[in-house]
Scaffold this active site. Sequence first.
Site, short mmCIF file in Angstrom:
data_model
loop_
_atom_site.label_atom_id
_atom_site.label_comp_id
_atom_site.label_asym_id
_atom_site.label_seq_id
_atom_site.Cartn_x
_atom_site.Cartn_y
_atom_site.Cartn_z
N HIS A 156 0.83 -1.20 0.00
CA HIS A 156 0.00 0.00 0.00
C HIS A 156 0.87 1.27 0.00
O HIS A 156 0.63 2.21 -0.76
CB HIS A 156 -0.91 -0.05 1.23
CG HIS A 156 -1.91 1.05 1.32
ND1 HIS A 156 -2.62 1.33 2.46
CD2 HIS A 156 -2.32 1.96 0.40
CE1 HIS A 156 -3.41 2.36 2.25
NE2 HIS A 156 -3.25 2.75 1.01
N GLU A 159 2.42 1.64 -3.35
CA GLU A 159 1.43 2.13 -4.32
C GLU A 159 1.30 3.66 -4.22
O GLU A 159 1.20 4.35 -5.24
CB GLU A 159 0.09 1.44 -4.05
CG GLU A 159 -1.08 1.92 -4.88
CD GLU A 159 -2.17 2.49 -4.02
OE1 GLU A 159 -2.36 3.72 -4.07
OE2 GLU A 159 -2.85 1.73 -3.29
N HIS A 160 1.33 4.18 -3.00
CA HIS A 160 1.30 5.64 -2.84
C HIS A 160 2.59 6.28 -3.36
O HIS A 160 2.56 7.38 -3.88
CB HIS A 160 1.17 6.00 -1.35
CG HIS A 160 -0.23 5.98 -0.84
ND1 HIS A 160 -0.82 7.08 -0.30
CD2 HIS A 160 -1.14 4.99 -0.78
CE1 HIS A 160 -2.04 6.78 0.08
NE2 HIS A 160 -2.26 5.51 -0.20
N GLU A 234 4.68 9.24 2.80
CA GLU A 234 3.52 8.42 2.44
C GLU A 234 3.32 7.27 3.44
O GLU A 234 2.20 6.83 3.66
CB GLU A 234 3.69 7.84 1.03
CG GLU A 234 3.76 8.90 -0.06
CD GLU A 234 2.47 9.73 -0.17
OE1 GLU A 234 1.37 9.17 0.00
OE2 GLU A 234 2.58 10.94 -0.43
N GLU A 256 -4.47 7.14 6.99
CA GLU A 256 -5.54 6.52 6.22
C GLU A 256 -5.97 5.23 6.93
O GLU A 256 -7.15 4.97 7.12
CB GLU A 256 -5.02 6.21 4.81
CG GLU A 256 -6.07 5.66 3.88
CD GLU A 256 -5.48 5.15 2.56
OE1 GLU A 256 -4.39 5.61 2.17
OE2 GLU A 256 -6.12 4.29 1.94
N ARG A 699 -38.63 -9.00 -13.01
CA ARG A 699 -38.92 -9.78 -14.22
C ARG A 699 -39.15 -8.88 -15.43
O ARG A 699 -38.84 -9.25 -16.55
CB ARG A 699 -40.16 -10.66 -14.00
CG ARG A 699 -39.82 -12.00 -13.35
CD ARG A 699 -41.02 -12.62 -12.66
NE ARG A 699 -42.19 -12.69 -13.52
CZ ARG A 699 -43.45 -12.72 -13.09
NH1 ARG A 699 -43.69 -12.69 -11.78
NH2 ARG A 699 -44.45 -12.79 -13.92
ZN LIG Z 1 -4.09 4.55 0.33
#
Ligand SMILES: [Zn+2]
Length: 1074
Positions: A156, A159-160, A234, A256, A699
């Site tokens: 994570h 990724e940041h 980050e 976060e 339906r």
């Molecule tokens: Zn994040």
Amino acid sequence: MERAVLLRSLSPSSSSSALASTRLFSRSAHRLARLTKRHRTVPNFHQRSFLRRHLGLISTASRPSLQLKKHFSSLSVRAVATSPASEVLGADDDVSEKLGFEKVSEEFIEECKSRAVLYKHKKTGAEIMSVSNEDENKVFGIVFRTPPKDSTGIPHILEHSVLCGSRKYPLKEPFVELLKGSLHTFLNAFTYPDRTCYPVASTNMKDFYNLVDVYLDAVFFPKCVDDIKTFQQEGWHYELNDPSEDITYKGVVFNEMKGVYSQPDSILGRTTQQALFPDNTYGVDSGGDPQVIPKLTFEEFKEFHRKYYHPSNARIWFYGDDDPNERLRILSEYLDMFEANSAPEESRVNFQKLFSEPVRIVEKYPASEGVDLKKKHMVCLNWLLSETPLDLETELALGFLDHLMMGTPASPLRKILLESGLGDAIVGGGVEDELLQPQFSIGLKGVSEDDIQKVEELVMSTLNKLAAEGFDSDAVEASMNTIEFSLRENNTGSFPRGLALMLRSMGKWIYDMDPFEPLKYQEPLKALKARIAKEGSKAIFAPLIEKFILRNPHRVTIEMQPDPEMASRDEATEKENLEKVKGSMTQEDLAELARATHELKLKQETPDPPEALKCVPSLSLQDIPKKPIQIPTEVGDINGIKVLQHDLFTNDVLYAEVVFNMSSLKQELLPLVPLFCQSLLEMGTKDLDFVQLNQLIGRKTGGISVYPFTSSIRGKDNPCSHIIVRGKAMSERADDLFNLVNRVLQDVQLTDQKRFKQFVSQSKARMENRLRGSGHGIAAARMDAKLNIAGWVSEQMGGVSYLEFLQALEKKVDEDWTGISSSLEEIRKALISKNDCLINLTADGKNLKNSEKHVSKFLDLLPKTSPVGSSAWSARLPPTNEAIVVPTQVNYVGKAANLFETGYQLKGSAYVISKHLNNSWLWDRVRVSGGAYGGFCDFDTHSGVFSYLSYRDPNLLKTLDVYDGTSNFLRELEMDDDALTKAIIGTIGDVDSYQLPDAKGYSSLMRYLLGVTEEERQMRREEILSTRLDDFKEFADVVEAVKDKGVVVAVASPDDVDAANKLRPDFFEVKKAL
Ligand SMILES: [Zn+2]
């Protein structure tokens, strides 16, 4: 242009949530509302940035009545609606050979009218799916397998971090530069439990290739592996501003995740995953546990990147109408720089062996002190369905079964659990098949401790009963129609179709299985349909329930208990740890830490030099169309009622909205409106009970939803306030659609006390969840309610006031049901009328023409009441600063004022300036150096309310100081032409955001209701395009009003609010809401 309004109103526009996966972390949060799932907020869902307030949060709209699960919606991807593209070709074979690629296989995929070619890069083994068709919304994605070994959150944080500068793009954050100045239709990054995914999309060819290059350079050559400061910013770091102060933890991911770990639903999701998979990588948290994140070292972080962000471990996706040769050319440049490595072996995800007996786990979650916690338990039953991956047909059958059991309010498992009165709302999302092995989860929240066992027994007995008795044939037909409709409609909302398709394919491809298979659903669906017709549904579904659930010993039961001391205990532990850290440091160490803190801040607050910014490719103003996107709109009338028609190709689907004016409703009835809307769809008529009515809707149609919509209208005192009924069906069933809408509106009996009580409990649970998870939306609604009437109305139906109303109503349902029932009837009488009614239709010309007679019949049946004037809604909440206290470790901080009241006249430049503030001042100060997950402003150009908001914020007063510094920032702003052009282009990108036909028709309706003319749109566009630096300086004086007269609302932890009130006595009026 009227984005704020669309943001408030668009939520029910699409039933599909293609990204409805669980435990997904993503880089930016501006589409969060669409990504949440049917039954629960997605656990452990995080994103890199939170750019703007999105709807859903404060929108009073209720959910669409029929929401489909991703299992079907995400495979229902048709590339292009307009014409079959069987001639689209893949890359030339000699070109691919020459560039170093080997063609592995090639297929024409009927379901998405695409030619798909799978290549392998010979030197490194990188795999590429090159999908060609006529869809202009081009998609690129690169995905790495990134299974973590611990809960430090490496994938994570990486990724940041990789989007924070790279070899070719050495800036602080190229990602933000792209957000500022590109025409992307999608830009984000996600972390799954076992993979990390970097997708972009654009309809503009040049823009698309720019985005692709920035992303490729970022993942392969990021600066973050050479510079520890990005990791600190980050991920995590110790912050010490002065040696005499306390040390604190800071870091975007750290905060976060603190937010995530404060949410009961997220805790449940994480506990479930870890308990179901104790032996493989899913047993740890790829997002990061705030208590473990500070154990992560920079060395481990770098090593993880070196190993896994490598072509040998990459799967790359291209999709759309661009040149397939060009794709390979771009890729070969990057891939050729690497030699093959061993990552594919090391990143393989191992299978979890099935347990031989069930497991039980008790977990705690943070709750408020001093409130009644008796009915605050949760219980959820979860199964790991299989030791090996399932074949597509079985998966499809399980998805079908899931829809039958839980897909609509009338589905038996959902219905029986809610009707039992044992809990407030459903938890557990049914069948999940996004990870290596599929799972099934179901349970309840808002359960009394004494009833836990009863819930478990009820789940088991219901499943036993369904296996023994099978499903009603009407229910099977309704599910089949709903699924087929969704496949045909292929409505991915604001999500690019090519991305939905990529995620679907990746679900198998990432595990070394066939990437083509998940795209081809027609044959297996046909086979399943035929088997149901031949053998009956029971013969198909009963064995599935037996095998995968009832006789499956791999069951994990999770009980969640509220713990009023948990939040303060966690905080105390953290404080203690930090004190220990400080205690172990010498004076020199402390001085050094303070110096490092200062240095990091300085780096964060120093803007990139203009030369560096120039390296991020951008479009020029010449690339931008001078005219706004036109939506064909014909305003006519049928039987004297106004009808808007939008002639657009919709693949034979008819989209219809019926709009009723709400402005004559008595003020005290407003909070009942959302429940009234739900009652219309979820109670029965004289001759049909609600299950039958729902099945009939399933339906015959693609779904019907009813919800309120309120907004200010610029220049008017009274707000625009309506009930909107949305429905869709195949055009040949227009008659059924309008007939059913009529029955819903007029025949439904608003008398079912028991069901109404459930609606109240569900709504209350949903609001409580929002308060913890989306506190910024709650704060925004509250500020709006203090600043304008429309805001006040919305808050009555979706804010803290609404939650308080629901808490009181829960008791009143037992004491005075007759009174409530007649109030519901009173609302119906006031609203459902020919007076001031409006119809909006979207389909192609032929189908529009055909629907007219059905509309006419529908209108004839509507009652005509004598016209009533608008009610005098004059209420606003008092303009005091409020702190809404909740048990959380992070805050949501807002400040707002009405700029129109200061005499400001709207100009298009305001859009450019707000966007620039989001991507510069607020991003840098609230997020990057403040450590919050997000900070942004929002300008409602209809009411004039300008608000600042932060998201998962460790600060409170400090953030307000940042807001107050905005005027100075604008006054001192220096901006060269390139930067200004970027800001303008980015704004146009928002204004021209990509829309599927139903969304276009809906936008046009919104403009009509809000009095936004084509002339105004053209004028605003010209103002946007001609924005100058002087406009920014002028706006500085305008937003000064927020600093001077603004009202503050924070959703915050009790400790932080106490501390703030000590520093600034009586600053906040304190309100306890949970
Ligand atoms: Zn994040």
